[in-house]
Design an enzyme around this catalytic site. Structure first.
Site, PDB file in Angstrom:
ATOM      1  CG  ASP A 474      -9.617 -20.462 -12.097  1.00 54.69           C
ATOM      2  OD1 ASP A 474      -9.659 -21.699 -12.340  1.00 54.69           O
ATOM      3  OD2 ASP A 474      -9.934 -19.975 -11.000  1.00 54.69           O
ATOM      4  CG  ASP A 517      -5.754 -17.544 -12.512  1.00 57.63           C
ATOM      5  OD1 ASP A 517      -6.245 -16.531 -11.952  1.00 57.63           O
ATOM      6  OD2 ASP A 517      -5.857 -18.683 -12.064  1.00 57.63           O
TER       7      ASP A 517
END
Length: 601
Positions: A474, A517
């Site tokens: 991420d 993300d």
């Protein structure tokens, strides 16, 4: 369908015309018989009477019956017969007429329907034979009683005369009343009809004015009349032959007088046999010619319909030999392909697209081999150079000029729009399938494709004992990027991160965005854990370069969690280990990676 005079005056004239014909023919036939109680060779009046009734509506019959019976009796009285005899014979004639007309009207209401003509012939013949037997029995009884003559001879003479008269005259009367002069052919052929009948009359006069056995000479012109003019030739020819024969015989002339010791009745019987022979020879010919005409008309009509359909159909209709030689091309070829039909007939070049020729040739071969129709879709070259998609239904048909051979006929229609729509639909379906498996923001695989690929990768790893690695990634502090710079900048960061991630892995590895993300990488066939670590280090290094987004330049980092397994495992275990490793990388200060090795759960 029946025709009927519309006004009372015309109705009266119509009945008067019928009565005049019945009375005149009765007087003529009985005068030629020359003697009280003697019978005519052919009885015409009943045929006229029956044909007239069948051509008129049933509700108008009573007036016609009264007029016909009166005329028949009057004709016999003028001929010298007594009132009782004339009345008895008149009633016998009426019974015969009503039986035939009633049965035919009952069983075949529309005698003008060509589809019922075969059944009409059988019904009319059967009713005629029965009616003449009934009327003949009555008339022969009366004649035998009044003139002391043989019942059997009277019956046979009556029966033969009335059957021949009913068959020939009733049909002729019905057709004449329905068709008028058209019965005798088109206007241009009426002189031919008159000439044929004059020939019959001339030969008959010659035959019956010499005492030589040459009766057979009248048959050839009678056959010629039947052949050339069908039933009109038979009807008029037989009537001429019977009239001339009756007059000559009654005057003591002709070949029938060569037979001695048979009397007038015997000679009348011979004349009837002679006339019946003429009918037996000519009626089948007339029927055969009428059937031939009907079949020819049906073929012509069928061909006309076929031409109409082929010439005005939007589809292109082509008839060809099995070797590809075209015999007919419909005019619609000009509209669909730009080629004139004559150009397609004279040219032997191939119009089928090179990529479709094998399929088209195979379809043609299957049609010839199986005899069953085939449907094929291929491209045909337009005259201006582009190709038209055509759906052609091909079927074999018997060759017109080669016995035992088969030609091919096919109807092709332009389906270019349909094919274009199908191709567009297929492309849309592929695009929908792609969108269902691809993340629209980054272009990477989405969660659905990741789940499918992971299941396949784990199955392959288990079968072949191959190691596998799963990486969770991420963007560090991505929420602050969105809060401080907006979602547009955040989306730009995610797209740039996805590109750098995709450039850091092998082509065989799957990169997917799970949402937000969160990204994931499946690394198959990772011989050592170092392969996954190499990807992680490479990505972390790639993210050191600032990312230009919305006239800004931001530097972001990433944390990576790696799960590695060299033994068979399952998705939940591997994903849980990768998530745990990512948590440890975050806990270690971010911008780094951590790895965990797992085994069978």
């Amino acid at each position: 369908m029946n025709s009927s005079p519309a006004t009372p005056r015309r109705l009266w004239l119509d009945r008067s015309a019928m009565a005049l014909l019945i009375g005149a023919t009765a007087w003529l036939s009985l005068t030629l018989a020359r003697g009280p109680g003697e019978l005519a060779a052919i009885w015409i009046g009943n045929g006229i009477f029956t044909g007239w009734l069948l051509s008129r509506p049933t509700h108008s019959w009573p007036g016609y019956v009264a007029a016909g019976l009166t005329a028949d009796v009057a004709g016999q009285l003028v001929s010298g017969y007594s009132v009782p005899y004339a009345a008895s014979i008149g009633v016998s004639n009426l019974i015969e007429v009503l039986i035939v007309a009633g049965v035919v009207r009952r069983l075949v209401p529309d005698v003008g329907d060509p589809k019922r003509w075969i059944s009409l012939g059988g019904i009319a013949t059967g009713s005629t034979l029965a009616a003449c037997a009934i009327s003949g029995s009555l008339a022969a009884s009366v004649t035998s009683l009044l003139y002391a003559s043989s019942f059997l001879m009277n019956f046979v003479g009556w029966y033969a005369a009335h059957v021949v008269g009913m068959v020939i005259v009733a049909t002729s009367t019905l057709v004449v009343l329905r068709e008028g002069l058209d019965l005798f052919g088109a206007p241009g052929r009426r002189w031919s009809f008159i000439g044929s009948m004059l020939l019959v009359a001339a030969i008959s006069i010659v035959v019956f004015n010499f005492d030589y056995p040459i009766l057979f000479m009248a048959y050839p012109p009678l056959l010629l009349g039947a052949f050339r003019h069908r039933f009109a030739g038979v009807a008029v020819g037989v009537i001429l032959l019977a009239t001339i024969g009756s007059i000559a015989t009654s005057m003591g002339r002709g070949p029938l007088w060569l037979v001695q010791d048979i009397g007038t009745t015997g000679r009348i019987a011979l004349l009837q046999i002679y006339i019946a022979g003429g009918c037996l020879m000519t009626i089948p010919v007339a029927l055969a010619m009428a059937e031939r005409k009907r079949l020819t008309a049906r073929v012509r009509e069928s061909e006309h319909r076929y031409r109409m359909l082929a010439d005005y159909s939007h589809d292109v209709v082509v008839r060809m030999r099995s070797n590809g030689e075209r015999l007919y091309v419909s005019p619609s070829a000009k509209d669909m392909l730009g080629w004139e039909p004559a150009e397609m007939l004279t040219s032997r070049w191939g119009l089928v697209h090179p990529d479709d020729r094998d399929r088209q040739a195979q379809a043609m071969a299957e049609v010839i081999a199986s005899g069953e129709p085939q449907t094929a879709i291929y491209r045909v070259r337009h005259k201006d150079g582009h190709y038209v998609w055509v759906e052609a239904v091909t079927r074999p048909i018997p060759s017109e000029d080669r016995a035992g051979e088969m030609d091919i006929i096919y109807a092709g229609r332009d389906i270019s729009r349909r094919v274009a729509a199908e191709q567009a639909l297929h492309a849309s379906r592929l695009e929908l399938e792609r969108l269902a498996r691809v993340d629209t923001l980054t272009g990477l695989a989405n969660r659905r494709q990741f789940d499918e690929r992971l299941s396949v990768a784990l199955g392959r790893a288990q079968r072949h004992r191959l190691p596998i690695a799963l990486m969770y990634l991420d963007v560090d502090r991505f929420k602050l990027i969105n809060d401080n710079h907006g979602h547009a900048v955040g989306d730009g960061i995610l797209r740039a991160f996805a590109r750098r991630l995709a450039n850091s892995v092998r082509s065989t590895d799957l990169v997917a965005r799970l949402g937000g993300d969160e990204f994931v990488v499946i690394v198959e066939d990772a011989a050592l854990p170092d392969a996954a670590e190499t990807i992680a280090r490479k990505l972390i290094e790639a993210m050191q370069a600032p990312i230009p987004v919305e006239e800004k330049s931001l530097t972001v980092t990433t944390s990576v969690g790696i799960a590695f397994s060299s033994t068979p495992t399952d998705a939940m275990v591997l994903m849980s280990a990768a998530d745990s490793a990512l948590y440890e990388a975050k806990k270690a200060g971010r911008n780094t990676y951590r790895m965990k090795s797992v085994g069978m759960s």
